[in-house]
Write an enzyme that holds these catalytic residues in place. Sequence first.
Site, PDB file in Angstrom:
ATOM      1  CB  THR A  14     -33.341  10.114  -5.736  1.00  0.00           C
ATOM      2  OG1 THR A  14     -34.460   9.929  -4.877  1.00  0.00           O
ATOM      3  CG2 THR A  14     -33.471  11.428  -6.469  1.00  0.00           C
ATOM      4  CB  VAL A  15     -28.439   9.266  -6.913  1.00  0.00           C
ATOM      5  CG1 VAL A  15     -27.182   9.467  -7.751  1.00  0.00           C
ATOM      6  CG2 VAL A  15     -28.646  10.472  -6.001  1.00  0.00           C
ATOM      7  CD  GLU A  28     -16.509  16.025  -8.816  1.00  0.00           C
ATOM      8  OE1 GLU A  28     -15.397  16.026  -9.348  1.00  0.00           O
ATOM      9  OE2 GLU A  28     -16.814  16.804  -7.880  1.00  0.00           O
ATOM     10  CG  ASP A  62     -25.236  16.576   4.001  1.00  0.00           C
ATOM     11  OD1 ASP A  62     -25.315  15.467   3.459  1.00  0.00           O
ATOM     12  OD2 ASP A  62     -25.042  17.633   3.360  1.00  0.00           O
ATOM     13  CE  LYS A  99     -23.014  16.965   0.983  1.00  0.00           C
ATOM     14  NZ  LYS A  99     -24.269  17.755   0.878  1.00  0.00           N
ATOM     15  N   GLY A 148     -30.091  16.726  -5.862  1.00  0.00           N
ATOM     16  CA  GLY A 148     -31.075  16.512  -6.934  1.00  0.00           C
ATOM     17  C   GLY A 148     -30.673  15.343  -7.799  1.00  0.00           C
TER      18      GLY A 148
END
Length: 398
Positions: A11-12, A124, A196, A200, A297
């Site tokens: 996806t990314v 990032e 998750d 982070k 996303g």
Amino acid sequence: MVKIAVLGYGTVGSGVVEIVNKNSDVLTRHTGEEIQVKYVLDLREFPGDPVQEILVHDFNIILEDPEVRLVVEVMGGTGAAYEFVKKSLLAGKSVCTSNKALVAKYGPELIRIAREKKINFFYEASVGGGIPIIRPLINSLTADRIDEISGILNGTTNYILTKMTYEGQDFDTVLKEAQALGYAEANPEADVEGYDACRKIAILSSMNCGKQVDFEDIYTEGITKITQADIAYGKAMGCAVKLLARSKVIDGQMYAMVAPFLIRKDHPLYNINGVFNAVFVHGPALGDVMFYGSGAGKLPTAAAVVADVVEAVRHFGCNVLIDWSEETYELGSADQFSCAYLVRVAEADEEKLGALGSGRKIDAGIDGEIGFITETMTEEEFARRAADVPYISRIRIA
Ligand code: HSE
């Protein structure tokens, strides 16, 4: 011309290739160079996709090509991703990644290698998807002693809690719907159990103290036990239930925790709904700052990765100092974390609430039970006071 390689065409990865191609003029404007994807590494074939022409299956082709000065890692995981990133850095290639598991576990080692090689390791997109928070911590928030970084750092759980709050559905129903829409993974454990968000906040906490905060040391509680009754009490209190990742410095000691919290209407994080993420930062000089946007996303995350590519190209031949050493930081015990609590008990146990000290009762209109809002106390004190209170649930209040 700067030639780059992209490891992973999921996806990314496909988003990164798309942005580099579509926004080529924008990237040239910001770097003074044309950026071209020379290779994409993936084990799979993509028949019919133009990527097929630059697809390779052997990482060594990338590693041994001196034309490739920068590698984007968007494979995920800490196995091959770690090996390929480390080898790329040791070969003098800058690396940009979206891989939070890699950064949380190996960040300081990879940052050190980049420093030694006078190249850069940027990440990032590993926290908050498209939201800029890593670079602000490196570049913009450097004049103050940051004493709080709190965030809604997981879009899946925020989507589930928002649906539970505004549409009255239960956890299992919303989770299934989120999976059908592609917002939640087939195996949702990492999201719904808070793992998750934990990685982070470990990254953000490490960057704040300059040492390695191990994610295993962070007390982490997910949202699987949150019910409609909890949400109803939240509404009666003027609060919303949110999965918060919190990192606070109190009297020079940092504490971190991931758990569902009741957030009051006047808190900046109250209105963060759906798949959106936000990171709230406080410093004594700075005051409050909040970063808000798409936490996941394809294109938002890829945009953050490509912005790292731009930054790395601008700094070819020069390492941007990131203060994050390999020395372990000893977090303060979660027992010493202080907050007020909402405690739900059966009406039959109401007289036992006296053990929790002073506070106030709250009725959310649920038959057979009553809620009680305690005063602020540490986790340790709450555990001691609540030992003989057979409560149905308790939720921390931010
Ligand atoms: N699973 C993550 C989330 C994706 O739901 O926020 C971005 O890290």
